[in-house]
Design an enzyme around this catalytic site. Structure first.
Site, PDB file in Angstrom:
ATOM      1  N   ASP A  57       0.823  -1.222   0.000  1.00  0.00           N
ATOM      2  CA  ASP A  57       0.000   0.000   0.000  1.00  0.00           C
ATOM      3  C   ASP A  57       0.853   1.267   0.000  1.00  0.00           C
ATOM      4  O   ASP A  57       0.456   2.296   0.532  1.00  0.00           O
ATOM      5  CB  ASP A  57      -0.962   0.031   1.207  1.00  0.00           C
ATOM      6  CG  ASP A  57      -1.792  -1.226   1.295  1.00  0.00           C
ATOM      7  OD1 ASP A  57      -2.257  -1.685   0.244  1.00  0.00           O
ATOM      8  OD2 ASP A  57      -1.939  -1.764   2.408  1.00  0.00           O
ATOM      9  N   ARG A  84     -10.803  -2.780   4.795  1.00  0.00           N
ATOM     10  CA  ARG A  84     -10.424  -2.859   6.219  1.00  0.00           C
ATOM     11  C   ARG A  84      -9.599  -1.633   6.617  1.00  0.00           C
ATOM     12  O   ARG A  84      -8.724  -1.213   5.853  1.00  0.00           O
ATOM     13  CB  ARG A  84      -9.533  -4.096   6.455  1.00  0.00           C
ATOM     14  CG  ARG A  84     -10.254  -5.398   6.363  1.00  0.00           C
ATOM     15  CD  ARG A  84      -9.355  -6.549   6.766  1.00  0.00           C
ATOM     16  NE  ARG A  84      -8.312  -6.828   5.783  1.00  0.00           N
ATOM     17  CZ  ARG A  84      -7.449  -7.831   5.883  1.00  0.00           C
ATOM     18  NH1 ARG A  84      -7.484  -8.621   6.931  1.00  0.00           N
ATOM     19  NH2 ARG A  84      -6.538  -8.048   4.957  1.00  0.00           N
ATOM     20  N   GLY A 110      -4.823  -4.529  -3.719  1.00  0.00           N
ATOM     21  CA  GLY A 110      -5.430  -3.636  -4.698  1.00  0.00           C
ATOM     22  C   GLY A 110      -4.578  -2.417  -4.902  1.00  0.00           C
ATOM     23  O   GLY A 110      -4.135  -1.800  -3.946  1.00  0.00           O
ATOM     24  N   HIS A 111      -4.324  -2.110  -6.155  1.00  0.00           N
ATOM     25  CA  HIS A 111      -3.619  -0.875  -6.464  1.00  0.00           C
ATOM     26  C   HIS A 111      -4.663   0.151  -6.882  1.00  0.00           C
ATOM     27  O   HIS A 111      -5.448  -0.112  -7.783  1.00  0.00           O
ATOM     28  CB  HIS A 111      -2.643  -1.084  -7.627  1.00  0.00           C
ATOM     29  CG  HIS A 111      -1.542  -2.045  -7.303  1.00  0.00           C
ATOM     30  ND1 HIS A 111      -0.607  -2.447  -8.214  1.00  0.00           N
ATOM     31  CD2 HIS A 111      -1.229  -2.669  -6.173  1.00  0.00           C
ATOM     32  CE1 HIS A 111       0.232  -3.279  -7.652  1.00  0.00           C
ATOM     33  NE2 HIS A 111      -0.130  -3.438  -6.411  1.00  0.00           N
TER      34      HIS A 111
HETATM   35  P1  GDP Z   1      -0.359   0.078  -3.846  1.00  0.00           P
HETATM   36  O1  GDP Z   1      -1.027  -1.226  -3.544  1.00  0.00           O
HETATM   37  O2  GDP Z   1       1.075   0.115  -3.419  1.00  0.00           O
HETATM   38  O3  GDP Z   1      -0.547   0.499  -5.271  1.00  0.00           O
HETATM   39  O4  GDP Z   1      -1.081   1.167  -2.941  1.00  0.00           O
HETATM   40  P2  GDP Z   1      -2.645   1.382  -2.698  1.00  0.00           P
HETATM   41  O5  GDP Z   1      -3.304   1.679  -3.965  1.00  0.00           O
HETATM   42  O6  GDP Z   1      -3.188   0.277  -1.867  1.00  0.00           O
HETATM   43  O7  GDP Z   1      -2.601   2.632  -1.729  1.00  0.00           O
HETATM   44  C1  GDP Z   1      -2.160   3.868  -2.120  1.00  0.00           C
HETATM   45  C2  GDP Z   1      -3.297   4.865  -1.928  1.00  0.00           C
HETATM   46  O8  GDP Z   1      -2.761   6.137  -1.764  1.00  0.00           O
HETATM   47  C3  GDP Z   1      -4.230   4.956  -3.116  1.00  0.00           C
HETATM   48  O9  GDP Z   1      -5.535   5.232  -2.679  1.00  0.00           O
HETATM   49  C4  GDP Z   1      -3.669   6.140  -3.913  1.00  0.00           C
HETATM   50  O10 GDP Z   1      -4.640   6.819  -4.691  1.00  0.00           O
HETATM   51  C5  GDP Z   1      -3.193   7.022  -2.799  1.00  0.00           C
HETATM   52  N1  GDP Z   1      -2.011   7.819  -3.110  1.00  0.00           N
HETATM   53  C6  GDP Z   1      -0.937   7.464  -3.851  1.00  0.00           C
HETATM   54  N2  GDP Z   1      -0.015   8.440  -3.826  1.00  0.00           N
HETATM   55  C7  GDP Z   1      -0.520   9.428  -3.047  1.00  0.00           C
HETATM   56  C8  GDP Z   1      -0.025  10.702  -2.603  1.00  0.00           C
HETATM   57  O11 GDP Z   1       1.082  11.125  -2.918  1.00  0.00           O
HETATM   58  N3  GDP Z   1      -0.841  11.411  -1.777  1.00  0.00           N
HETATM   59  C9  GDP Z   1      -2.063  10.988  -1.377  1.00  0.00           C
HETATM   60  N4  GDP Z   1      -2.786  11.748  -0.573  1.00  0.00           N
HETATM   61  N5  GDP Z   1      -2.554   9.798  -1.784  1.00  0.00           N
HETATM   62  C10 GDP Z   1      -1.795   9.037  -2.594  1.00  0.00           C
END
Ligand code: GDP
Length: 424
Positions: free
Chosen positions: A12, A303, A39-40
């Site tokens: 995440d 969660r 999930g990304h």
């Molecule tokens: P991943 O599994 O590593 O791709 O990460 P996730 O998608 O689970 O979690 C990253 C969350 O942070 C997502 O909801 C993104 O939209 C959000 N996100 C990513 N980069 C940033 C950022 O620089 N600032 C903020 N506020 N949110 C971000």
């Protein structure tokens, strides 16, 4: 050019958003491990998308996306994910989505077994996403799985499946006392969903080797982070696959190739979903504020995630395990509300201070050593150049860079594709 985008922490970190951003300069994006348990979240001009199985390059029309042999694929879930994206106007065809014939199929009884085992464990549960990942990887190594390429040889597949179902029923029915597995239902499921996907199945090794020979650039996309790696993570609270960069060429189908670049994605604070040791964990109001500010709720499950300050010990270990050449520091904007920013700089284990990530019980006993650095306390989400960042934010980046021993090349300040700064 072969580049891996990998997680430094517990997952995440925002890998999806960095793949979405950096894949502009790549021809192919390859997922190399895991299933639909994570999930990304990707947010750009096309909308907001949660991708569980599809590589995050799928939103770029010119990028070919591949799903490697290191993955486990729930066919029904993948069909649903493809449908949702198509409804949003994203083109997905066998030309821009290719699935390895060697990728393992996650069957409905794997999902069932995951739930049955978590229920059996009760309070001692792993905190699994209950999507069948541990059972299917277990069966992979027991050599009791059906692979994507088997869909192309239905008669041979059905014959093998009969023996596998008979064996699996020893666990599901005889062991857990659930209903018998229906062979016919599994065959029907494979025909329904496999039928929709089989045109995407190919020998990825041949495809990728040809493309690399032509000079095409490949980006490998990890799911989860270093601390969830089956070998090097917080076992047994890890995922069941190799999340580290060294596995990327293997899990994508080209084990003989070497990476040119490894970009580690590291979050400006910590979050951890599920059970297991999380030394820097914060509780109470402090944790709630950070969880709210960062929107820390699981993309796959909803969660609430456990949260904490940046953890130098765990992140330095993550950087080393990943062999990161450079880093992207994500979600810096989330810390803007803080006057002073807590950082976990070391662990105390039985009265001894350590800077190395401990093993086993020592990790369970570790207590965080917290220090504070000055916050910037203003909105940085509009910053796009290094010079736009307040001094305290620049100091925080420099501090983390030194603490983990790796260059921070990108800083992201918002979820949108363009909300980032390249630090030269
Ligand atoms: P991943 O599994 O590593 O791709 O990460 P996730 O998608 O689970 O979690 C990253 C969350 O942070 C997502 O909801 C993104 O939209 C959000 N996100 C990513 N980069 C940033 C950022 O620089 N600032 C903020 N506020 N949110 C971000």
């Amino acid at each position: 050019m072969l580049t891996a985008i990998v997680g430094i922490n517990w997952g995440d970190e925002g890998k999806g958003r960095m793949v979405d951003l950096l894949s502009e300069n790549y021809d192919i994006v390859a997922r190399y491990q895991g299933g639909n348990n994570a999930g990304h979240t990707v947010q750009n001009h096309l909308g907001k998308f949660i991708l569980n199985l599809l590589p995050s390059g799928i939103l770029r029309p010119d990028v070919v996306n591949v799903m490697g042999p290191g993955m486990v694929i729930d066919l029904q879930h993948l069909c649903g994910e493809i449908d949702r994206l198509r409804q949003a106007g994203i083109r997905i065809t066998p030309d821009n989505l290719k699935i390895s014939d060697r990728a393992i199929i996650c069957l409905p009884y794997h999902v069932q077994q995951d739930g049955l085992e978590e229920d059996r464990l009760g309070d001692a549960k792993y905190g699994s996403t209950r999507r069948g990942i541990a059972p299917v990887y277990g069966d992979k190594y027991l050599k009791k799985c059906i692979r994507m390429g088997d869909l192309l040889y239905p008669e041979a597949m059905k014959k093998r499946l009969r023996g596998i179902v008979e064996w699996k029923d020893l666990f599901i029915h005889d062991g857990y006392k659930a209903d018998h597995i229906s062979y016919d239902e599994i065959v029907g499921w494979l025909e329904t969903y496999g039928g929709q996907l089989k045109d995407h199945v190919c020998d990825l090794g041949v495809y990728l080797t040809e493309q690399i020979q032509k000079g095409k650039k490949v980006m490998f996309e990890a799911q989860l982070g270093a601390l969830r790696d089956i070998d090097f993570g917080i076992y047994p609270f890890t995922s069941s696959s190799s999340t580290i960069s060294a596995y990327a060429p293997i899990g994508a189908g080209i084990p003989g190739k070497k990476l040119d670049l490894c970009i580690g994605i590291m979050k400006a604070y910590s979050s951890c979903v599920g059970e297991g040791p999380f030394t820097c964990e914060m509780f109470g109001k402090e944790a709630e504020e950070l969880r709210e500010a960062g929107g820390e709720y699981g993309a796959a499950t909803g969660r609430p995630r456990r949260v904490g300050p940046f953890d130098v010990v765990a992140s330095r270990y993550g950087v080393r395990m990943q062999g990161a050449d450079e880093l992207a520091l994500t979600k810096m904007d989330v810390l803007s509300y803080l006057d002073k920013i807590p950082v976990c700089t070391a662990y105390e284990v039985n009265g001894t201070i350590t800077h190395e990530f401990p093993f086993g019980d020592h990790l369970n006993e570790a207590k965080p050593v917290i220090e504070y650095v000055p916050g910037w306390h203003c909105d940085i989400s509009g910053c796009r150049k290094k010079e736009d960042l307040p001094k305290e934010a620049l100091d925080y980046v420099a501090y983390l860079e030194k603490a983990v021993g790796c260059k921070i090349r990108y800083v992201s300040v918002g979820p949108d594709r363009d909300a980032y700064i390249e630090m030269n």
